[in-house]
Design a protein around this motif. Structure first.
Motif, short mmCIF file in Angstrom:
data_model
loop_
_atom_site.label_atom_id
_atom_site.label_comp_id
_atom_site.label_asym_id
_atom_site.label_seq_id
_atom_site.Cartn_x
_atom_site.Cartn_y
_atom_site.Cartn_z
N GLY A 12 24.22 -80.92 22.17
CA GLY A 12 23.36 -81.42 23.27
C GLY A 12 22.41 -80.32 23.71
O GLY A 12 22.28 -79.28 23.06
N GLY A 35 29.56 -86.00 16.51
CA GLY A 35 28.79 -87.24 16.43
C GLY A 35 28.12 -87.38 15.07
O GLY A 35 28.03 -86.42 14.31
N GLY A 40 23.50 -84.84 20.93
CA GLY A 40 24.38 -84.94 22.10
C GLY A 40 24.17 -86.22 22.89
O GLY A 40 23.44 -87.13 22.49
N SER A 50 18.05 -93.76 28.15
CA SER A 50 17.81 -94.45 29.43
C SER A 50 16.34 -94.35 29.83
O SER A 50 15.77 -95.29 30.37
CB SER A 50 18.73 -93.91 30.53
N LYS A 51 15.72 -93.21 29.51
CA LYS A 51 14.29 -93.08 29.86
C LYS A 51 13.41 -93.91 28.94
O LYS A 51 12.37 -94.42 29.36
CB LYS A 51 13.87 -91.61 29.80
N ALA A 114 34.95 -82.72 14.37
CA ALA A 114 35.46 -82.39 15.71
C ALA A 114 36.11 -81.01 15.66
O ALA A 114 36.93 -80.73 14.79
CB ALA A 114 36.47 -83.44 16.14
N GLY A 145 29.94 -81.27 26.69
CA GLY A 145 29.47 -82.31 27.61
C GLY A 145 30.58 -83.15 28.20
O GLY A 145 31.72 -82.69 28.37
N ILE A 185 23.11 -92.26 37.63
CA ILE A 185 23.10 -93.16 36.47
C ILE A 185 23.13 -94.62 36.91
O ILE A 185 22.36 -95.45 36.42
CB ILE A 185 24.29 -92.84 35.53
N ARG A 270 31.84 -89.25 35.28
CA ARG A 270 32.06 -88.83 33.89
C ARG A 270 33.08 -87.68 33.92
O ARG A 270 33.22 -87.00 34.94
CB ARG A 270 30.75 -88.37 33.26
N SER A 317 24.59 -80.78 36.09
CA SER A 317 24.71 -81.80 35.03
C SER A 317 23.39 -82.49 34.70
O SER A 317 23.26 -83.72 34.79
CB SER A 317 25.75 -82.85 35.44
N SER A 320 17.87 -80.66 31.77
CA SER A 320 16.94 -79.56 32.04
C SER A 320 17.69 -78.26 32.35
O SER A 320 17.41 -77.21 31.77
CB SER A 320 16.04 -79.94 33.22
N SER A 322 20.88 -77.67 31.72
CA SER A 322 21.80 -77.35 30.62
C SER A 322 21.10 -76.45 29.60
O SER A 322 21.68 -75.51 29.07
CB SER A 322 22.27 -78.62 29.92
C1 LIG Z 1 22.71 -92.32 31.39
C2 LIG Z 1 22.35 -90.87 31.59
C3 LIG Z 1 21.06 -90.54 31.98
C4 LIG Z 1 20.70 -89.21 32.13
N1 LIG Z 1 19.43 -88.91 32.53
C5 LIG Z 1 19.04 -87.62 32.67
C6 LIG Z 1 17.70 -87.29 33.02
O1 LIG Z 1 16.86 -88.16 33.19
N2 LIG Z 1 17.36 -85.98 33.12
C7 LIG Z 1 18.26 -84.98 32.91
O2 LIG Z 1 17.88 -83.80 33.02
N3 LIG Z 1 19.55 -85.26 32.58
C8 LIG Z 1 19.95 -86.56 32.47
N4 LIG Z 1 21.25 -86.86 32.12
C9 LIG Z 1 22.19 -85.77 31.94
C10 LIG Z 1 22.07 -85.14 30.57
O3 LIG Z 1 22.17 -86.10 29.56
C11 LIG Z 1 23.14 -84.10 30.43
O4 LIG Z 1 23.01 -83.19 31.50
C12 LIG Z 1 23.05 -83.34 29.12
O5 LIG Z 1 23.11 -84.21 28.02
C13 LIG Z 1 24.21 -82.34 29.03
O6 LIG Z 1 24.05 -81.60 27.88
P1 LIG Z 1 25.25 -80.81 27.22
O7 LIG Z 1 24.64 -79.61 26.62
O8 LIG Z 1 26.36 -80.66 28.16
O9 LIG Z 1 25.70 -81.71 25.97
P2 LIG Z 1 25.80 -83.27 25.77
O10 LIG Z 1 24.44 -83.86 25.72
O11 LIG Z 1 26.74 -83.84 26.76
O12 LIG Z 1 26.40 -83.36 24.30
C14 LIG Z 1 27.67 -82.85 23.99
C15 LIG Z 1 27.90 -83.00 22.51
O13 LIG Z 1 29.14 -82.37 22.17
C16 LIG Z 1 29.76 -83.13 21.15
N5 LIG Z 1 31.21 -82.84 21.15
C17 LIG Z 1 32.10 -83.13 22.13
N6 LIG Z 1 33.33 -82.70 21.77
C18 LIG Z 1 33.22 -82.12 20.56
C19 LIG Z 1 34.12 -81.50 19.67
N7 LIG Z 1 35.41 -81.36 19.98
N8 LIG Z 1 33.66 -81.03 18.49
C20 LIG Z 1 32.34 -81.16 18.15
N9 LIG Z 1 31.43 -81.75 18.97
C21 LIG Z 1 31.86 -82.21 20.15
C22 LIG Z 1 29.46 -84.57 21.53
O14 LIG Z 1 29.57 -85.43 20.41
C23 LIG Z 1 28.02 -84.44 22.03
O15 LIG Z 1 27.12 -84.67 20.98
C24 LIG Z 1 21.64 -88.18 31.93
C25 LIG Z 1 22.95 -88.51 31.53
C26 LIG Z 1 23.30 -89.84 31.35
C27 LIG Z 1 24.70 -90.17 30.91
#
Ligand SMILES: Cc1cc2nc3c(=O)[nH]c(=O)nc-3n(C[C@H](O)[C@H](O)[C@H](O)COP(=O)(O)OP(=O)(O)OC[C@H]3O[C@@H](n4cnc5c(N)ncnc54)[C@H](O)[C@@H]3O)c2cc1C
Length: 464
Positions: A12, A35, A40, A50-51, A114, A145, A185, A270, A317, A320, A322
């Protein structure tokens, strides 16, 4: 010697940014993603879907033109789920392409499977077909995430009752929708569906919602939702959810009321996706929501070569923030001092209408007993607003009376999430009201609202 100098678990926003930053520093990097494709939650089920859905809905429904042509105006009659999905898949494919190219350009290796820790320096990667590989890393970033919270009392069936990851691939468009949870959300999806003329009921156990946003902005927003017939059930706990004979979800509320709709979206929270990481083997522990604690400056967990970033560490969360966390973690891991984080970052809520906010709300300013004054501008006061047919939209700015410094900007209405960045720049550069009074803005623009709100505050401050 380890196989990689940095192993990132999750692709992600935080994982992606950390991986590219570490690679740019000349380090060997592996990104493990369970995935089917990289990107992510942000690319596949959260931010971008969603956007994209929102943009498609606003375009096909003719939402932005209704100020001129009336509420019954439509660009496309009979919008179906397939109309929404077509654009979604194109956008996601493009996002994934860009990301894969970015990884290959920077020499970032990826592994599909995984990951779970087997020791503080080793992880085991299990592929979809069940094959195991063990790799070692000098540093790790946990960027896994979150996933939707799915309590037992909600009968998720992927047909009529969805969580916020599933709703993206909606099989059909309902006539009515209950949304449980008025967080970001829930509010985004509730208003997007309402823009499609779906009868939406938004259910929230607390008596207010989005409490981190300036109250006046929420009042304006709420007024607009009510005007559009979005039913708000605030202060209503869900007692039970069951299916009627016709398969419709029936939501029984603690106050005795019942909400029967064609579909139900459960969007109340979440949890960190940490349960399968075997964190004990790395010497780590999580809180009751599966989240890791880190040093906010370095993003290190209690085990110094293991970092965590993104939603798995909790607030704010956002995609941006992250990304920035990922970069900070990678820089710290390899001894590079990242610039200090700016004091204020913006929050964007892509509801319909959208909202954005940066800095302190009026409630926060009051709590800190800072003498202040506000300036308000309505988009309908701007020529750009007339051209666009905007009847709604508001900007509120808060200034310190003593120092004249800008303390906060709060916007609801068209373009709010873009407009906010002017306020963000002035705020982080410690600018005062004089910036808005003295400078010329392009005309006709919505940004002119900054001038109007600035003058409004200036008049009040002069009178005081
Ligand atoms: C509906 C919705 C709308 C959103 N809208 C916005 C917005 O408009 N603007 C904004 O800034 N943020 C928004 N967010 C929040 C944003 O999506 C998150 O803050 C962001 O995705 C977090 O990034 P992350 O780096 O934590 O990883 P994530 O994007 O959460 O991805 C984590 C990845 O880790 C992988 N993973 C998990 N466990 C394992 C494992 N054991 N081994 C290997 N891989 C694994 C998963 O498959 C996933 O691909 C929204 C979230 C949601 C749910």
């Amino acid at each position: 010697m380890h196989d990689y100098e940095m192993i990132v678990i999750g692709s992600g926003p935080s994982g992606r940014r950390a991986a590219v930053q570490a690679a740019k520093l000349g380090k060997s990097v592996l990104v493990v993603e369970k995935g089917r494709r990289v990107g992510g939650v942000s690319v596949h089920t959260g931010t971008i879907p969603s956007k994209t859905l929102r943009e498609t809905v606003l375009n096909l429904s003719g939402w932005r033109e209704r100020g001129f042509y009336g509420r019954s105006y439509r660009v496309k009659q009979d919008i179906g789920a397939s109309d929404l999905l077509a654009r979604l898949h194109k956008t996601l494919d493009h996002e994934v392409d860009v990301l894969e190219h970015q990884f290959s350009r920077n020499g970032v290796k990826t592994a599909r499977g995984a990951a779970r820790f087997v020791s503080p320096y080793d992880i085991e990667i299990t592929s979809e077909t069940g094959e195991h590989t063990t790799v070692s890393g000098g540093n790790f970033l946990i960027a896994v995430g979150t996933r939707p919270f799915r309590p037992d009392y909600v009968p998720f069936d992927g047909l009529n009752v969805f969580d916020s990851d599933e709703i993206v691939e909606l099989p059909r468009l309902p006539r009515s929708l209950a949304v449980i949870g008025a967080g970001v959300i829930g509010v985004e999806y509730a208003t997007i569906f309402s823009a499609l003329d779906v009868q939406v009921t938004l259910i929230e156990p607390r008596s207010s919602f989005l409490d981190f946003i300036d109250k006046e902005l929420i009042e304006e927003f709420t007024h607009e939702l009510r005007d559009r017939n979005v039913a708000l059930r605030l202060g209503s706990k869900v007692a039970a959810i069951e299916f009627g004979n016709d398969g419709r979800p029936i939501c029984r509320l603690g106050d005795g009321r019942t909400v029967i709709t064609e579909m139900l979206l459960f969007a109340a929270g979440r949890v960190g996706a940490t349960d399968t990481l075997n964190l004990g083997a790395a010497g780590l522990d999580v809180d009751h929501r599966g989240r890791l604690q880190v040093d906010p400056k370095t993003l290190q967990t209690s085990v110094s070569h293991i970092y965590a970033a993104g939603d798995v560490i909790g607030f704010p969360s956002l995609a941006s923030t992250s990304m920035e966390q990922g970069r900070v973690a990678a820089c710290h891991a390899f001894g590079l001092e990242p610039p200090p984080p700016p004091e204020f970052f913006p929050y964007g809520i892509y509801s319909v209408p959208e909202m954005s906010t940066v800095g302190m709300s009026e409630e926060e300013v009051r709590k800190r007993a800072i003498p202040y004054e506000c300036g308000i501008a309505r988009f309908r006061e701007t020529s750009r607003g007339h051209i666009m047919g905007l009847n709604t939209g508001m900007m509120k700015m808060i200034f310190s009376v003593k120092t004249r410094r800008l303390l906060g900007v709060h916007i609801v209405g068209e373009g709010a999430t873009e407009l906010i960045h002017i306020g963000q720049a002035v705020l982080n550069l410690k600018g005062t009201i004089d910036y808005f009074i003295e400078n010329t803005f392009n005309y006709p623009t919505l940004a002119e609202a900054y001038k109007i709100a600035g003058l409004d505050a200036w008049n009040r401050m002069s009178r005081a």
